[in-house]
Design a protein around this motif. Structure first.
Motif, mmCIF file in Angstrom:
data_model
loop_
_atom_site.group_PDB
_atom_site.id
_atom_site.type_symbol
_atom_site.label_atom_id
_atom_site.label_comp_id
_atom_site.label_asym_id
_atom_site.label_seq_id
_atom_site.Cartn_x
_atom_site.Cartn_y
_atom_site.Cartn_z
ATOM 1 N N GLY A 1 -3.936 -10.126 -9.534
ATOM 2 C CA GLY A 1 -5.101 -9.472 -8.957
ATOM 3 C C GLY A 1 -4.676 -8.267 -8.136
ATOM 4 N N GLU A 2 -5.638 -7.399 -7.836
ATOM 5 C CA GLU A 2 -5.315 -6.157 -7.137
ATOM 6 C C GLU A 2 -4.853 -6.417 -5.708
ATOM 7 O OE1 GLU A 2 -9.385 -4.283 -5.642
ATOM 8 O OE2 GLU A 2 -9.412 -4.691 -7.795
ATOM 9 N N GLU A 3 -5.311 -7.537 -5.092
ATOM 10 C CA GLU A 3 -4.878 -7.833 -3.727
ATOM 11 C C GLU A 3 -3.377 -8.114 -3.679
ATOM 12 O OE1 GLU A 3 -7.222 -9.526 -5.703
ATOM 13 O OE2 GLU A 3 -8.084 -10.983 -4.308
ATOM 14 N N ARG A 4 -2.914 -8.938 -4.617
ATOM 15 C CA ARG A 4 -1.487 -9.268 -4.661
ATOM 16 C C ARG A 4 -0.660 -8.020 -4.957
ATOM 17 N NH1 ARG A 4 0.245 -14.775 -6.088
ATOM 18 N NH2 ARG A 4 2.507 -14.840 -5.897
ATOM 19 N N LEU A 5 -1.158 -7.186 -5.868
ATOM 20 C CA LEU A 5 -0.464 -5.936 -6.199
ATOM 21 C C LEU A 5 -0.413 -5.017 -4.981
ATOM 22 C CD1 LEU A 5 0.853 -4.029 -8.253
ATOM 23 C CD2 LEU A 5 -1.449 -3.270 -8.901
ATOM 24 N N ALA A 6 -1.519 -4.972 -4.230
ATOM 25 C CA ALA A 6 -1.566 -4.115 -3.043
ATOM 26 C C ALA A 6 -0.519 -4.539 -2.017
ATOM 27 C CB ALA A 6 -2.961 -4.150 -2.429
ATOM 28 N N LEU A 7 -0.344 -5.840 -1.828
ATOM 29 C CA LEU A 7 0.667 -6.333 -0.898
ATOM 30 C C LEU A 7 2.066 -5.904 -1.336
ATOM 31 C CD1 LEU A 7 -0.603 -9.969 -0.198
ATOM 32 C CD2 LEU A 7 -0.553 -8.062 1.421
ATOM 33 N N PHE A 8 2.321 -5.985 -2.623
ATOM 34 C CA PHE A 8 3.637 -5.607 -3.153
ATOM 35 C C PHE A 8 3.900 -4.115 -2.954
ATOM 36 C CE2 PHE A 8 6.355 -3.985 -6.510
ATOM 37 C CZ PHE A 8 7.430 -4.867 -6.488
ATOM 38 N N VAL A 9 2.917 -3.293 -3.325
ATOM 39 C CA VAL A 9 3.093 -1.841 -3.224
ATOM 40 C C VAL A 9 3.223 -1.420 -1.758
ATOM 41 C CG1 VAL A 9 2.050 0.411 -3.707
ATOM 42 C CG2 VAL A 9 1.889 -1.427 -5.397
ATOM 43 N N LYS A 10 2.411 -2.012 -0.881
ATOM 44 C CA LYS A 10 2.469 -1.678 0.543
ATOM 45 C C LYS A 10 3.847 -1.994 1.117
ATOM 46 C CE LYS A 10 0.983 -1.038 4.847
ATOM 47 N NZ LYS A 10 0.631 0.285 5.397
ATOM 48 N N ARG A 11 4.440 -3.105 0.691
ATOM 49 C CA ARG A 11 5.722 -3.523 1.246
ATOM 50 C C ARG A 11 6.878 -2.689 0.708
ATOM 51 N NH1 ARG A 11 8.371 -9.641 1.114
ATOM 52 N NH2 ARG A 11 10.327 -9.081 2.162
ATOM 53 N N PHE A 12 6.884 -2.460 -0.592
ATOM 54 C CA PHE A 12 8.054 -1.841 -1.203
ATOM 55 C C PHE A 12 7.884 -0.354 -1.496
ATOM 56 C CE2 PHE A 12 8.420 -6.375 -2.331
ATOM 57 C CZ PHE A 12 9.672 -6.632 -1.799
ATOM 58 N N LEU A 13 6.637 0.118 -1.588
ATOM 59 C CA LEU A 13 6.372 1.536 -1.871
ATOM 60 C C LEU A 13 5.262 2.029 -0.938
ATOM 61 C CD1 LEU A 13 6.347 1.201 -5.760
ATOM 62 C CD2 LEU A 13 8.174 2.265 -4.408
ATOM 63 N N PRO A 14 5.518 2.033 0.360
ATOM 64 C CA PRO A 14 4.442 2.362 1.308
ATOM 65 C C PRO A 14 3.874 3.762 1.131
ATOM 66 C CG PRO A 14 6.585 2.305 2.409
ATOM 67 C CD PRO A 14 6.791 1.727 1.045
ATOM 68 N N GLY A 15 4.723 4.722 0.751
ATOM 69 C CA GLY A 15 4.219 6.072 0.531
ATOM 70 C C GLY A 15 3.237 6.124 -0.626
ATOM 71 N N LEU A 16 3.565 5.434 -1.713
ATOM 72 C CA LEU A 16 2.670 5.366 -2.865
ATOM 73 C C LEU A 16 1.367 4.667 -2.487
ATOM 74 C CD1 LEU A 16 2.030 5.693 -5.879
ATOM 75 C CD2 LEU A 16 3.244 3.525 -6.277
ATOM 76 N N PHE A 17 1.486 3.602 -1.717
ATOM 77 C CA PHE A 17 0.287 2.872 -1.304
ATOM 78 C C PHE A 17 -0.647 3.797 -0.514
ATOM 79 C CE2 PHE A 17 -2.158 0.536 1.826
ATOM 80 C CZ PHE A 17 -2.747 -0.453 1.055
ATOM 81 N N THR A 18 -0.085 4.562 0.414
ATOM 82 C CA THR A 18 -0.899 5.455 1.238
ATOM 83 C C THR A 18 -1.617 6.497 0.391
ATOM 84 O OG1 THR A 18 0.572 5.153 3.132
ATOM 85 C CG2 THR A 18 -0.845 7.107 3.146
ATOM 86 N N ARG A 19 -0.912 7.044 -0.601
ATOM 87 C CA ARG A 19 -1.554 8.030 -1.475
ATOM 88 C C ARG A 19 -2.654 7.404 -2.315
ATOM 89 N NH1 ARG A 19 3.883 9.559 -1.956
ATOM 90 N NH2 ARG A 19 4.106 8.574 -4.007
ATOM 91 N N LEU A 20 -2.408 6.221 -2.819
ATOM 92 C CA LEU A 20 -3.397 5.567 -3.668
ATOM 93 C C LEU A 20 -4.630 5.149 -2.876
ATOM 94 C CD1 LEU A 20 -1.107 3.288 -5.883
ATOM 95 C CD2 LEU A 20 -2.349 5.342 -6.601
ATOM 96 N N ILE A 21 -4.422 4.597 -1.694
ATOM 97 C CA ILE A 21 -5.548 4.073 -0.928
ATOM 98 C C ILE A 21 -6.413 5.211 -0.398
ATOM 99 C CG2 ILE A 21 -4.730 3.934 1.477
ATOM 100 C CD1 ILE A 21 -6.336 1.099 -0.581
ATOM 101 N N SER A 22 -5.821 6.382 -0.153
ATOM 102 C CA SER A 22 -6.609 7.517 0.320
ATOM 103 C C SER A 22 -7.522 8.049 -0.774
ATOM 104 C CB SER A 22 -5.681 8.639 0.823
ATOM 105 O OG SER A 22 -4.920 9.169 -0.246
ATOM 106 N N ARG A 23 -7.186 7.741 -2.031
ATOM 107 C CA ARG A 23 -8.032 8.155 -3.162
ATOM 108 C C ARG A 23 -9.048 7.082 -3.532
ATOM 109 N NH1 ARG A 23 -2.942 10.029 -6.961
ATOM 110 N NH2 ARG A 23 -2.163 11.709 -5.590
#
Length: 267
Positions: free
Chosen positions: A240-262
């Motif tokens: 699910g997207e929640e589990r994916l979000a946790l993974f991306v936030k932890r290991f790729l925080p810069g990518l997470f920030t760009r994605l969530i701002s969109r």
């Protein structure tokens, strides 16, 4: 009966619906003795009567917003069975509004219920756990306690605070045989109340909540997490997207920030 939970005395807040209700039914089936708390006495009675062993269930009405009287509830809870083995903090409200449209009073209300009520009960119960040389705090946080998305600032802030507080508590009380598990559920299909930016409540749930993981399945995952004495388990859909979000936030925080701002304003 379940060897781990049989005859364990477990206090559950927010027990009148959703995850708390599902936990009560499943834990009763496994032989636990329960203390069920919320504001809605009639709903607590319904939950109790549907438990496998209602004679081993006590109801303790509790208003988590009434901070001045929370501490006094702890000795009443202890007296019901003589002690408490596990405290499940589960009550709370959700929140949906843009930061620019959210009154400060709403931030205070959400923090009071979703954070201060938890730590008030914890601090009052802690001496009992220390004296017994055992005890277990199980804390319902959220994926939003680890990430931040649009329209959830007050809710996410309170859940982030839970992680900080209970991580510190865990580090302090392990020497006394006390355990702490911080649950991080994703989208769970429950009737949780949602407050808007102006302080009014809405019955409209997001599409994510309406399509969320069932409370019954979440309860089974929570029970397994308690048995495993997990530190910070994710509760929800395996894919699910929640589990994916946790993974991306932890290991790729810069990518997470760009994605969530969109991401924009979620539905």
């Amino acid at each position: 009966m379940d060897k781990y939970f049989n005859n364990k005395i477990i206090w559950i807040t927010g027990a009148s619906s959703g995850i708390g209700e599902a936990l009560a039914w499943e834990l009763s089936r496994r032989g636990a003795k329960l203390i069920l708390s919320s504001r809605r006495i009639a709903e607590l009675e319904r939950v109790k009567n549907n438990c496998a062993h209602p004679d081993n269930v006590h109801i303790l009405p509790l208003d988590l917003t009434d901070s001045a009287n929370l501490e006094a509830k702890v000795p009443l809870a202890i007296a019901l069975f003589g002690h408490i083995d596990i405290m499940v903090h589960n009550g709370g409200i959700s929140q949906r509004a843009l930061v620019a449209e959210t009154d400060i009073a709403v931030h205070r209300e959400v923090m009071e219920l979703n954070y201060f009520s938890y730590i008030t009960l914890t601090k009052a119960l802690l001496p009992h756990f220390i004296a017994r040389g055992s005890g277990y705090f199980v804390v319902t946080s959220s994926v939003m306690g680890k990430i931040g998305t649009p329209m959830r600032a007050a809710y996410a802030a309170a859940k982030h605070a839970l992680h900080g507080y209970f991580d510190c508590l865990r580090a302090e009380v392990g020497q006394y045989g006390i355990k702490v598990t911080i649950l991080t559920p994703g989208y769970i299909h429950t009737p949780i109340a949602t407050i808007s930016g102006d302080g009014s409540f809405t019955s409209n749930k997001s599409e994510h909540i309406n399509a969320g993981f069932s409370a019954d399945k979440a309860a089974l995952q929570i029970i397994k997490a308690i048995q495993n004495e997990a530190y910070e388990p994710y509760i929800g859909k395996f894919i699910g997207e929640e589990r994916l979000a946790l993974f991306v936030k932890r290991f790729l925080p810069g990518l997470f920030t760009r994605l969530i701002s969109r991401f924009g304003t979620p539905k």
